[in-house]
Design an enzyme around this catalytic site. Structure first.
Site, mmCIF file in Angstrom:
data_model
loop_
_atom_site.group_PDB
_atom_site.id
_atom_site.type_symbol
_atom_site.label_atom_id
_atom_site.label_comp_id
_atom_site.label_asym_id
_atom_site.label_seq_id
_atom_site.Cartn_x
_atom_site.Cartn_y
_atom_site.Cartn_z
ATOM 1 N N SER A 253 -12.759 -3.062 10.809
ATOM 2 C CA SER A 253 -13.640 -2.036 10.279
ATOM 3 C C SER A 253 -14.748 -1.718 11.263
ATOM 4 O O SER A 253 -15.262 -2.578 11.951
ATOM 5 C CB SER A 253 -14.220 -2.469 8.929
ATOM 6 O OG SER A 253 -15.447 -3.129 9.125
ATOM 7 N N LYS A 254 -15.044 -0.445 11.276
ATOM 8 C CA LYS A 254 -16.069 0.071 12.168
ATOM 9 C C LYS A 254 -17.417 -0.578 11.823
ATOM 10 O O LYS A 254 -18.221 -0.877 12.692
ATOM 11 C CB LYS A 254 -16.122 1.591 11.980
ATOM 12 C CG LYS A 254 -17.071 2.318 12.867
ATOM 13 C CD LYS A 254 -16.557 2.443 14.274
ATOM 14 C CE LYS A 254 -17.646 3.003 15.167
ATOM 15 N NZ LYS A 254 -17.758 2.358 16.434
ATOM 16 N N ARG A 255 -17.605 -0.790 10.519
ATOM 17 C CA ARG A 255 -18.883 -1.334 10.069
ATOM 18 C C ARG A 255 -19.175 -2.702 10.682
ATOM 19 O O ARG A 255 -20.314 -3.078 10.895
ATOM 20 C CB ARG A 255 -18.891 -1.425 8.541
ATOM 21 C CG ARG A 255 -20.105 -0.798 7.944
ATOM 22 C CD ARG A 255 -20.089 -0.749 6.432
ATOM 23 N NE ARG A 255 -18.770 -0.803 5.848
ATOM 24 C CZ ARG A 255 -18.388 -1.724 4.978
ATOM 25 N NH1 ARG A 255 -19.214 -2.680 4.608
ATOM 26 N NH2 ARG A 255 -17.179 -1.696 4.460
#
Ligand code: GLU
Length: 488
Positions: A253-255
């Site tokens: 995930s980018k987060r």
């Protein structure tokens, strides 16, 4: 058999992450394999989550990846528009059709009451479910209230008992007990459809035959299928794809700082290498092949090769694969791509950027390694004198001092500073002096690079540095060595 139509349906909430890229790639590959049509649809019904510019980024990423879509926002097609906010008016008539059929109903419940019940459910550790208060309002009365301007949403009327099910091409028969389902909102009070509703309407009205998407949607699909059944529509084939994990416990995930596709391109990964790598994360051709162009993937891709279990993103493996792709680039292309990276450490790419690039070509795994590999040419690194010690080269600091003192006047005497001239001046002189090549070339390379391993050997590096810089580095090395070797 109707023509295969697949779609990639991202929400414009940020950069294309690698899981999304893989979903897009599989939907694209399946369409190409079956001479079908690949569609890009932007799902932007949740305007609050929308990130400005994200749609353009997504489109750019797909183009960079080579995943050309046949229909989509900027290319048009017979089923447009391909952006949900531009289709806003098509959804309400479908919702009302469901109301007529008894599969949906208008709901006038005040937000405050619903918020309260939601909070209460949460306090009691329960999942909130709408209590269906408005289900009992007679249809005529509901119509009248809607027409008089009262605020309302339209909810799906989930049957009270039974199971909602579907057959997934990957995961088989999936069913849920309808008593667990909520009467979800289809049309919001602002006239926008909910994400779930628009998704179903669009898949049907765009004639999508095969839906490839992440397993996160597996559990909501039975609910979508109740809508298909209520409309009397033929269901598409669902192919849910296992997650792409960052490690054993969490999905990519980018987060969490995992790279997006464009991050990787920015680091100097080649789009064709990323696509090749990503295509193999969850699919295998059934043999040992690892390298595929996009065209070859289009031929080879099959649903049977898809895996059911999550796959792990391994950046080292991608890096290795990228290095193989870079090595296979024609030199001119490599040079063109390498130049901006060379300029980061060497103005203009140094004395002979082309020669430097030739020496770097086979060692570049990712383009962002280039500045690091070339930095010693602009700034002499600090190094430990122990670097002069090399058993096989029969070198140590004392030998190095002798060899450099021997090489210094020879280098000074070279006027035409080319690799050939340097070679022709040094090699016969070394042989004549009775020294071993390594005894001179190893210390010389250390003295002018400060490194254990370099692109090219002593003469190549001396050439790239130029005469003045080479001699000044040799002088500095001799000073250090003589201070070190001096008996106390
Ligand atoms: N819009 C969804 C997403 O961005 C995709 C839904 C689907 O493929 O059905 O994750």
């Amino acid at each position: 058999m109707p023509q295969v139509r697949t779609r990639f349906a991202p929400s414009p909430t940020g950069y294309l992450h690698l899981g999304g890229l893989r979903t897009a790639a599989y939907a694209y590959l399946y369409a190409r394999k079956r001479q079908g049509v690949f569609i890009l649809r932007i799902e932007d019904t949740d305007q609050e989550r929308e990130v400005p510019g994200a749609e353009e980024q997504l489109r750019r990423s797909l183009k960079l990846a080579g995943l050309t879509y046949d229909e989509g926002p900027d290319v048009g097609g017979d089923f447009g528009p391909y952006v949900q906010s531009l289709r806003k008016d098509i959804y309400a008539p479908y919702a009302w059709e469901l109301v007529e059929k008894g599969a949906a109903y208008p709901c006038f419940c005040a937000k405050e009451r619903l918020d309260q019940s939601r909070a209460e459910a949460e306090r009691n550790g329960l999942t909130f479910k709408y209590d269906r208060r408005c289900l009992s309002i007679p249809k005529d009365e509901a119509r009248r209230r809607v027409e008089s301007g009262e605020k309302y949403v339209i909810r799906q009327h989930i049957p009270l008992t039974g199971f909602a099910s579907f057959d997934d091409a990957q995961y088989g028969h999936i069913e849920v007990d309808v008593s667990q389902l909520d009467d979800m909102v289809l049309m919001k009070a602002d006239g926008f459809p909910t994400y779930n509703f628009a998704n179903v309407i669009d898949d049907h009205s765009m004639g999508i035959t095969h839906i490839l998407r992440g397993t996160e949607f597996l559990s909501s699909t039975p609910k979508y299928n109740l809508l298909y059944e209520a409309f009397g529509w033929e269901k598409p084939v669902y192919i849910h794809l296992p997650l792409v994990m960052a490690d054993a416990t969490r999905k990519l995930s980018k987060r969490h700082g995992d790279p997006s596709f464009e991050d990787l391109l920015g680091e100097g990964y080649l789009p064709e290498a990323v696509i090749n790598y990503i295509a193999l994360l969850g699919w295998n051709p059934g043999d040992e092949r690892e390298f595929f162009t996009l065209k070859e993937l289009e031929q080879a891709f099959t649903l049977e090769g898809l895996s059911k279990s999550p796959s792990m993103f391994d950046k080292n493996k991608l890096t290795w694969m990228n290095g193989e792709y870079i090595r296979k680039l024609p030199f001119e292309r490599y040079f063109e791509l390498a130049m901006p990276w060379l300029e980061r450490t060497l103005p203009g790419g140094g004395r002979d950027p082309k020669r430097l690039a030739e020496l770097l070509h086979g060692r570049t795994e990712v383009f962002n390694r280039i500045p690091g590999m070339a930095a010693f040419l602009s700034d002499m690194p600090e190094y430990d004198l122990s670097l002069y010690t090399h058993k096989k080269m029969k070198s140590d600091p004392a030998v190095a001092a002798d060899s450099l003192a021997f090489a210094q006047p020879i280098l000074r005497g070279v006027d035409d500073w080319t690799e050939a001239a340097l070679h022709d001046a040094l090699m016969p002189a070394i042989a004549q002096s009775g020294r071993k090549n390594g005894q001179v070339l190893w210390p010389l390379r250390v003295a002018i690079s400060g490194l254990m391993s370099t692109p090219g050997g002593a003469t190549e590096i001396a050439y790239l540095l130029g005469k003045d810089e080479t001699l000044s580095r040799v002088t500095a090395a001799l000073e250090r060595l003589s201070a070190h070797n001096k008996p106390d």
